[in-house]
Each structure stands twice: as structure tokens, then as C-alpha cells.
Design a protein around this motif. Structure first.
Motif, PDB file in Angstrom:
ATOM      1  N   LEU A  93       0.825  -1.211   0.000  1.00 36.01           N
ATOM      2  CA  LEU A  93       0.000   0.000   0.000  1.00 36.01           C
ATOM      3  C   LEU A  93       0.861   1.263   0.000  1.00 36.01           C
ATOM      4  O   LEU A  93       0.548   2.240  -0.687  1.00 36.01           O
ATOM      5  N   ARG A  94       1.949   1.242   0.766  1.00 37.03           N
ATOM      6  CA  ARG A  94       2.858   2.397   0.775  1.00 37.03           C
ATOM      7  C   ARG A  94       3.436   2.623  -0.615  1.00 37.03           C
ATOM      8  O   ARG A  94       3.542   3.754  -1.082  1.00 37.03           O
ATOM      9  N   GLU A  95       3.785   1.536  -1.281  1.00 38.18           N
ATOM     10  CA  GLU A  95       4.327   1.642  -2.638  1.00 38.18           C
ATOM     11  C   GLU A  95       3.271   2.186  -3.599  1.00 38.18           C
ATOM     12  O   GLU A  95       3.558   3.066  -4.417  1.00 38.18           O
ATOM     13  N   TYR A  96       2.057   1.673  -3.512  1.00 39.00           N
ATOM     14  CA  TYR A  96       0.977   2.121  -4.396  1.00 39.00           C
ATOM     15  C   TYR A  96       0.764   3.634  -4.296  1.00 39.00           C
ATOM     16  O   TYR A  96       0.593   4.316  -5.300  1.00 39.00           O
ATOM     17  N   ALA A  97       0.781   4.160  -3.082  1.00 38.31           N
ATOM     18  CA  ALA A  97       0.506   5.587  -2.861  1.00 38.31           C
ATOM     19  C   ALA A  97       1.774   6.443  -2.855  1.00 38.31           C
ATOM     20  O   ALA A  97       1.693   7.652  -2.637  1.00 38.31           O
ATOM     21  N   SER A  98       2.918   5.823  -3.088  1.00 40.77           N
ATOM     22  CA  SER A  98       4.208   6.536  -3.096  1.00 40.77           C
ATOM     23  C   SER A  98       4.447   7.302  -1.799  1.00 40.77           C
ATOM     24  O   SER A  98       4.909   8.438  -1.816  1.00 40.77           O
ATOM     25  N   ILE A  99       4.101   6.672  -0.677  1.00 41.64           N
ATOM     26  CA  ILE A  99       4.343   7.340   0.601  1.00 41.64           C
ATOM     27  C   ILE A  99       5.542   6.696   1.281  1.00 41.64           C
ATOM     28  O   ILE A  99       5.759   5.492   1.187  1.00 41.64           O
ATOM     29  N   ASP A 100       6.303   7.554   1.933  1.00 45.08           N
ATOM     30  CA  ASP A 100       7.498   7.105   2.617  1.00 45.08           C
ATOM     31  C   ASP A 100       7.402   7.473   4.084  1.00 45.08           C
ATOM     32  O   ASP A 100       6.953   6.696   4.898  1.00 45.08           O
ATOM     33  N   ARG A 101       7.742   8.672   4.432  1.00 34.57           N
ATOM     34  CA  ARG A 101       7.695   9.101   5.828  1.00 34.57           C
ATOM     35  C   ARG A 101       6.629  10.172   6.029  1.00 34.57           C
ATOM     36  O   ARG A 101       5.800  10.069   6.914  1.00 34.57           O
ATOM     37  N   ASP A 102       6.664  11.204   5.201  1.00 34.67           N
ATOM     38  CA  ASP A 102       5.695  12.289   5.312  1.00 34.67           C
ATOM     39  C   ASP A 102       4.408  11.910   4.597  1.00 34.67           C
ATOM     40  O   ASP A 102       4.449  11.358   3.495  1.00 34.67           O
ATOM     41  N   VAL A 103       3.287  12.201   5.233  1.00 33.32           N
ATOM     42  CA  VAL A 103       1.988  11.908   4.628  1.00 33.32           C
ATOM     43  C   VAL A 103       1.011  13.048   4.921  1.00 33.32           C
ATOM     44  O   VAL A 103       1.202  13.808   5.870  1.00 33.32           O
ATOM     45  N   MET A 104      -0.007  13.133   4.114  1.00 30.34           N
ATOM     46  CA  MET A 104      -1.151  14.010   4.355  1.00 30.34           C
ATOM     47  C   MET A 104      -2.323  13.080   4.642  1.00 30.34           C
ATOM     48  O   MET A 104      -2.575  12.147   3.887  1.00 30.34           O
ATOM     49  N   VAL A 105      -3.008  13.328   5.737  1.00 25.01           N
ATOM     50  CA  VAL A 105      -4.186  12.546   6.104  1.00 25.01           C
ATOM     51  C   VAL A 105      -5.364  13.497   6.063  1.00 25.01           C
ATOM     52  O   VAL A 105      -5.357  14.530   6.736  1.00 25.01           O
ATOM     53  N   ILE A 106      -6.342  13.153   5.234  1.00 25.91           N
ATOM     54  CA  ILE A 106      -7.508  14.024   5.122  1.00 25.91           C
ATOM     55  C   ILE A 106      -8.772  13.254   5.490  1.00 25.91           C
ATOM     56  O   ILE A 106      -8.902  12.067   5.191  1.00 25.91           O
TER      57      ILE A 106
END
Length: 142
Positions: A93-106
Motif C-alpha cells: 500500500l505504501r508503494e501504491y501511494a508513493s508514501i514514505d515518511r511524510d503523509v497528508m491525512v484528510i
């Protein structure tokens, strides 16, 4: 109901600290899935159950329904927040969304979306102009 924008960070183990305002509603568990526009979608167990029931009504002979179900469920992950309000986000899932450490949660009404900050900023800027235009389409006569 989920609303607002938050900027937590993933820890070294790929865990997300859920925003405090969301924790009570998700305390019993949640499902993290692929979302549209390359974000992740977080559902309460109850809402994911309702979504699942609606998808069960779709005929298996409908290719679009089959494709959607496969993509939604193949990488879905059921989680229970720990005592600190953290949930693990699977590597796929992290790979799919290209998220590493910093994220935006809405907050997005009945669900939460987790975005790569650059992707969210780009999407948000693109949608800003359309936001006023689509209000009549979404809420005719409102």
C-alpha cells in the motif's frame, strides 16, 4: 464523520499515528485499501462492511465489478490501532501511494485518505478551481 487535514509521519516500521480526532471511531478496527488517484483509503469496519455488501450485489459477470473488487481487496489490510493510536501500513500500500515518511491525512466524510504530500498538493491545486464549478452538479439548487 471524518474531516480536516493532518500531517503525521510514518515511523521507521511503516506505522501511522492516526490523528487523535479519528481514533475513537476507529478503535475497534479499520481497513486500509487502495483509493482512487493513488491515495490510500481508510474505512471503519462498519463502513467497509456496508461497502462490501453493496459490492456483493454487483453481478460477477460484470467485468468492471470484477476488476474493482480485485483491486480493492487484493491489497486491503485489516488493522486494529495499538494503544498509541498507530496502525501499520502494508508495504504494497505504501508503494501504491508513493508514501514514505511524510503523509497528508484528510478526512473525507465517511472515510480517511492518506496521500503523498506532493500528490495531495498537486491534486488539491487542480481541484480548487473545479470546486466552485461542481457544487451545482453535486448539489443542484442548493
Amino acid at each position: 464523520m471524518f474531516f480536516g487535514t493532518y500531517t503525521p509521519k510514518l515511523d521507521d516500521k511503516g506505522r501511522l499515528f492516526l490523528p487523535a480526532k479519528f481514533r475513537d471511531e476507529l478503535a475497534e478496527g479499520l481497513v486500509i485499501t487502495r483509493g482512487q488517484e493513488r491515495c490510500l483509503t481508510v474505512w471503519s469496519l462498519a463502513d467497509f462492511g456496508r461497502l462490501t455488501e453493496r459490492l456483493r450485489e454487483a453481478p460477477v459477470t460484470n467485468k468492471g465489478a470484477r476488476d474493482y473488487v480485485r483491486m480493492l481487496f487484493a491489497a486491503a489490510s485489516q488493522e486494529v490501532p495499538d494503544k498509541q493510536g498507530r496502525v501499520s501500513i502494508a508495504p504494497v500500500l505504501r508503494e501504491y501511494a508513493s508514501i514514505d515518511r511524510d503523509v497528508m491525512v484528510i478526512g473525507a466524510m465517511n472515510r480517511i485518505e492518506i496521500w503523498d504530500p506532493t500528490a495531495w498538493q498537486s491534486y488539491s491545486a487542480e481541484q480548487e478551481e473545479k470546486f466552485a464549478e461542481i457544487s451545482d452538479e453535486v448539489f443542484p439548487g442548493f
